[in-house]
Design an enzyme around this catalytic site. Structure first.
Site, PDB file in Angstrom:
ATOM      1  N   HIS A  83       0.840  -1.207   0.000  1.00 22.46           N
ATOM      2  CA  HIS A  83       0.000   0.000   0.000  1.00 22.46           C
ATOM      3  C   HIS A  83       0.873   1.255   0.000  1.00 22.46           C
ATOM      4  O   HIS A  83       0.582   2.226  -0.701  1.00 22.46           O
ATOM      5  CB  HIS A  83      -0.861   0.064   1.271  1.00 22.46           C
ATOM      6  CG  HIS A  83      -1.859  -1.045   1.425  1.00 22.46           C
ATOM      7  ND1 HIS A  83      -1.916  -1.845   2.534  1.00 22.46           N
ATOM      8  CD2 HIS A  83      -2.858  -1.473   0.604  1.00 22.46           C
ATOM      9  CE1 HIS A  83      -2.905  -2.709   2.414  1.00 22.46           C
ATOM     10  NE2 HIS A  83      -3.488  -2.519   1.256  1.00 22.46           N
ATOM     11  N   LYS A 122     -16.131  -8.376   7.205  1.00 21.94           N
ATOM     12  CA  LYS A 122     -15.019  -9.114   7.818  1.00 21.94           C
ATOM     13  C   LYS A 122     -14.711  -8.562   9.209  1.00 21.94           C
ATOM     14  O   LYS A 122     -14.752  -7.354   9.420  1.00 21.94           O
ATOM     15  CB  LYS A 122     -13.741  -8.964   6.972  1.00 21.94           C
ATOM     16  CG  LYS A 122     -13.796  -9.630   5.625  1.00 21.94           C
ATOM     17  CD  LYS A 122     -12.518  -9.383   4.834  1.00 21.94           C
ATOM     18  CE  LYS A 122     -12.556  -8.064   4.112  1.00 21.94           C
ATOM     19  NZ  LYS A 122     -11.371  -7.731   3.325  1.00 21.94           N
ATOM     20  N   ARG A 176      -2.173  -5.920  -8.323  1.00 23.02           N
ATOM     21  CA  ARG A 176      -1.067  -6.864  -8.144  1.00 23.02           C
ATOM     22  C   ARG A 176      -1.065  -7.949  -9.208  1.00 23.02           C
ATOM     23  O   ARG A 176      -0.027  -8.501  -9.534  1.00 23.02           O
ATOM     24  CB  ARG A 176      -1.177  -7.552  -6.783  1.00 23.02           C
ATOM     25  CG  ARG A 176      -0.803  -6.676  -5.627  1.00 23.02           C
ATOM     26  CD  ARG A 176      -1.311  -7.230  -4.334  1.00 23.02           C
ATOM     27  NE  ARG A 176      -2.759  -7.130  -4.290  1.00 23.02           N
ATOM     28  CZ  ARG A 176      -3.492  -7.324  -3.208  1.00 23.02           C
ATOM     29  NH1 ARG A 176      -2.904  -7.662  -2.088  1.00 23.02           N
ATOM     30  NH2 ARG A 176      -4.791  -7.190  -3.250  1.00 23.02           N
ATOM     31  N   SER A 184      -2.661  -7.835   2.888  1.00 20.48           N
ATOM     32  CA  SER A 184      -2.943  -7.752   4.325  1.00 20.48           C
ATOM     33  C   SER A 184      -3.376  -9.119   4.856  1.00 20.48           C
ATOM     34  O   SER A 184      -3.051  -9.482   5.985  1.00 20.48           O
ATOM     35  CB  SER A 184      -4.031  -6.716   4.599  1.00 20.48           C
ATOM     36  OG  SER A 184      -3.583  -5.438   4.238  1.00 20.48           O
TER      37      SER A 184
END
Ligand code: ADP
Length: 170
Positions: free
Chosen positions: A17, A41, A90, A128
């Site tokens: 990030h 979540k 990514r 993460s």
């Protein structure tokens, strides 16, 4: 003033990030890192803790602001006067995921444009989710997170984080 919103969970912020934000500063006058609180979540780290870690990472960069938000990302972008959203890519699965969000966001607010930066080879494997696994099982965090976050995590979990249950940071 070109202001961009960089939205995400940042649970926790990773070197991936941070790289995207740094490169984004060449494109935008100001980047607002928006910690979205509306996901279903259960986070590992509290919104406060996540915000402090991001602020600390950019304490020498006044053009980076950090805040939390709930609700639709495009609505929040409009609220803070950001015409742009910044996202990192990514991999191909990231692209597929982002494409749908982009189409949805465009249908909600066509004035807001999303910009994508490809992650560098050094950080393209960092997420993460994986970092939280490494924290749980007390693996090496060097290279994945900034040193100040690693220091806090090692201080909190000298023997590894509990595999289930909330962290003391949450
Ligand atoms: P979300 O909860 O929406 O997946 P994240 O906090 O994981 O949000 O990520 C926020 C943004 O940062 C997303 O655009 C994501 O693709 C991007 N990102 C996450 N990790 C990396 C990385 N290693 N390199 C580049 N971009 C990344």
């Amino acid at each position: 003033m070109k202001r961009a919103l960089f939205p995400g969970s940042f649970d926790p912020i990773t070197n991936g990030h941070i790289e995207i934000i740094r490169r984004g500063l060449a494109l935008f006058d100001e980047i607002v890192v928006g910690i979205g609180l509306n996901t279903t979540k259960q986070p590992m780290f509290s919104p406060d803790q996540r915000q402090k870690w991001i602020e600390e990472a950019f304490r020498h960069e006044a053009r980076v602001k950090v805040c939390t938000y709930t609700g639709l990302t495009v609505r929040f972008a409009r609220q803070i006067g950001a015409k742009f959203i910044l996202r990192g890519l990514r991999s191909a699965p990231d692209y597929e995921y982002e494409r749908n969000i982009d189409l949805l966001n465009k249908s909600l607010d066509s004035d807001i444009e999303t910009f994508y930066l490809l992650s560098s080879p050094e950080t393209s494997f960092v997420s993460s989710t994986l970092v939280r696994e490494v924290i749980r099982f007390h693996g090496h965090l060097e290279g994945l997170l900034p040193p100040h976050i690693i220091r806090d995590i090692y201080a909190t979990y000298p023997g590894g984080a509990p595999v289930s249950g909330k962290s003391p940071h949450a």
